[in-house]
Design an enzyme around this catalytic site. Structure first.
Site, PDB file in Angstrom:
ATOM      1  N   ASN A   1      -1.773  -0.085   7.396  1.00  0.00           N
ATOM      2  CA  ASN A   1      -1.305  -1.326   7.582  1.00  0.00           C
ATOM      3  C   ASN A   1      -0.357  -2.021   6.742  1.00  0.00           C
ATOM      4  O   ASN A   1      -0.272  -3.096   6.624  1.00  0.00           O
ATOM      5  CB  ASN A   1      -2.068  -2.401   8.242  1.00  0.00           C
TER       6      ASN A   1
ATOM      7  N   GLU B   1      -9.364  -9.820  -7.578  1.00  0.00           N
ATOM      8  CA  GLU B   1      -8.313  -8.697  -7.466  1.00  0.00           C
ATOM      9  C   GLU B   1      -7.367  -8.851  -8.563  1.00  0.00           C
ATOM     10  O   GLU B   1      -6.905  -7.629  -8.786  1.00  0.00           O
ATOM     11  CB  GLU B   1      -8.080  -8.741  -6.135  1.00  0.00           C
TER      12      GLU B   1
ATOM     13  N   ARG C   1       2.705  -6.738   9.740  1.00  0.00           N
ATOM     14  CA  ARG C   1       2.289  -5.489  10.320  1.00  0.00           C
ATOM     15  C   ARG C   1       2.713  -5.487  11.764  1.00  0.00           C
ATOM     16  O   ARG C   1       2.815  -4.345  12.337  1.00  0.00           O
ATOM     17  CB  ARG C   1       0.741  -5.945  10.270  1.00  0.00           C
TER      18      ARG C   1
ATOM     19  N   LYS D   1       0.767  -1.164   0.086  1.00  0.00           N
ATOM     20  CA  LYS D   1       0.155  -0.084  -0.097  1.00  0.00           C
ATOM     21  C   LYS D   1       0.677   1.245  -0.141  1.00  0.00           C
ATOM     22  O   LYS D   1       2.216   1.242   0.377  1.00  0.00           O
ATOM     23  CB  LYS D   1      -0.937  -0.127   1.046  1.00  0.00           C
TER      24      LYS D   1
ATOM     25  N   PHE E   1     -15.954   3.200   6.986  1.00  0.00           N
ATOM     26  CA  PHE E   1     -14.558   3.430   6.423  1.00  0.00           C
ATOM     27  C   PHE E   1     -14.189   3.466   5.076  1.00  0.00           C
ATOM     28  O   PHE E   1     -13.133   3.509   4.555  1.00  0.00           O
ATOM     29  CB  PHE E   1     -13.580   2.377   7.149  1.00  0.00           C
TER      30      PHE E   1
ATOM     31  N   THR F   1      -5.117  -7.531  10.867  1.00  0.00           N
ATOM     32  CA  THR F   1      -5.288  -6.060  10.338  1.00  0.00           C
ATOM     33  C   THR F   1      -4.861  -5.193  11.219  1.00  0.00           C
ATOM     34  O   THR F   1      -4.043  -4.154  10.597  1.00  0.00           O
ATOM     35  CB  THR F   1      -6.858  -5.827   9.906  1.00  0.00           C
TER      36      THR F   1
ATOM     37  N   TYR G   1     -12.459  -2.669  -3.323  1.00  0.00           N
ATOM     38  CA  TYR G   1     -13.190  -2.740  -2.112  1.00  0.00           C
ATOM     39  C   TYR G   1     -14.530  -2.374  -2.367  1.00  0.00           C
ATOM     40  O   TYR G   1     -15.232  -1.818  -1.189  1.00  0.00           O
ATOM     41  CB  TYR G   1     -12.403  -1.138  -1.604  1.00  0.00           C
TER      42      TYR G   1
ATOM     43  N   ARG H   1      -1.338 -14.302   3.973  1.00  0.00           N
ATOM     44  CA  ARG H   1      -2.156 -13.903   5.129  1.00  0.00           C
ATOM     45  C   ARG H   1      -1.233 -14.117   6.491  1.00  0.00           C
ATOM     46  O   ARG H   1      -1.339 -13.319   7.375  1.00  0.00           O
ATOM     47  CB  ARG H   1      -3.351 -14.595   5.066  1.00  0.00           C
TER      48      ARG H   1
ATOM     49  N   HIS I   1      -2.036  -5.550   1.443  1.00  0.00           N
ATOM     50  CA  HIS I   1      -3.306  -6.212   1.504  1.00  0.00           C
ATOM     51  C   HIS I   1      -2.883  -7.533   0.913  1.00  0.00           C
ATOM     52  O   HIS I   1      -2.161  -7.507   0.099  1.00  0.00           O
ATOM     53  CB  HIS I   1      -4.411  -5.565   0.442  1.00  0.00           C
TER      54      HIS I   1
END
Length: 151
Positions: free
Chosen positions: A114, A128, A104, A11, A59, A93, A51, A87, A117
Site C-alpha cells: 500500500n 518512529e 492508496r 515503502k 502478518f 490501509t 513494527y 493520514r 506509512h
C-alpha cells in the site's frame, strides 16, 4: 499556529514502482513541509522496532520481510495537524476501501503493498522518527510558502 511533526515512510513497493516523486509532490502540495528525508534500505533492527506493536500477529513476519526488502524513503513532515493531514492523504490501509483522491486509492492495488506509512499519533510519530533520524538530522527552516498556506 500549532505545528506538529509526523513520520512518513514511502515503502519499497512505491520506490520500485517509481512513485517517490508523486507521493512527495502530494505531501508538499497539501502544505506540509519536509524537515528530514533519507533514501535507505531499512535494517532488520529498525523494522523490528518500527513494527514492534504488531509482533506476534499473523502478518508480522511478512511485514518485516517486506519493509527490509529494498530501499524506502523515511521522512519527517511538519505542518498544522500534520498527523491527521498525512493520514487523509494516504487513505485507508486497504486501497479498495480508500477514498478516491488518496495515495492508496489512486496508486495502490493491494493491502500488503500500500505504498506508504504514516504515524497514527503524536506519541508514535516521535517514536518512529527516533528510529530513523537523530535530532541533528531534523532541519528547522523557514518555508516562505507558509505565509500563503496558513493564516
Amino acid at each position: 499556529m500549532a505545528k506538529e511533526r509526523t513520520f512518513v515512510m514511502i515503502k519499497p513497493d512505491a520506490v520500485q514502482r517509481g512513485l517517490v516523486g508523486e507521493i512527495i509532490k502530494r505531501i508538499e502540495s497539501a502544505g506540509l513541509k519536509i524537515v528530514a528525508m533519507k533514501f535507505i534500505k531499512p535494517s532488520l533492527e529498525q523494522a523490528k522496532k518500527h513494527y514492534a506493536i504488531h509482533e506476534g500477529k499473523s502478518f508480522y513476519d511478512k511485514l518485516i520481510t517486506f519493509i527490509t526488502s529494498g530501499p524506502a524513503v523515511p521522512m519527517v513532515v511538519e505542518g498544522e495537524n500534520a498527523i491527521n493531514r498525512v493520514r487523509q492523504l494516504m487513505g485507508k490501509t486497504n486501497p479498495l476501501d480508500a477514498d478516491v483522491g488518496t495515495i492508496r486509492a489512486d496508486l495502490a492495488m493491494d493491502i500488503g503493498r500500500n505504498l506508504i506509512h504514516g504515524a497514527d499519533s503524536l506519541e508514535n510519530a516521535k517514536y518512529e522518527i527516533g528510529i530513523y533520524f537523530t535530532e541533528e538530522e531534523l532541519v528547522d527552516w523557514e518555508w516562505i510558502l507558509e505565509q500563503w498556506i496558513y493564516e
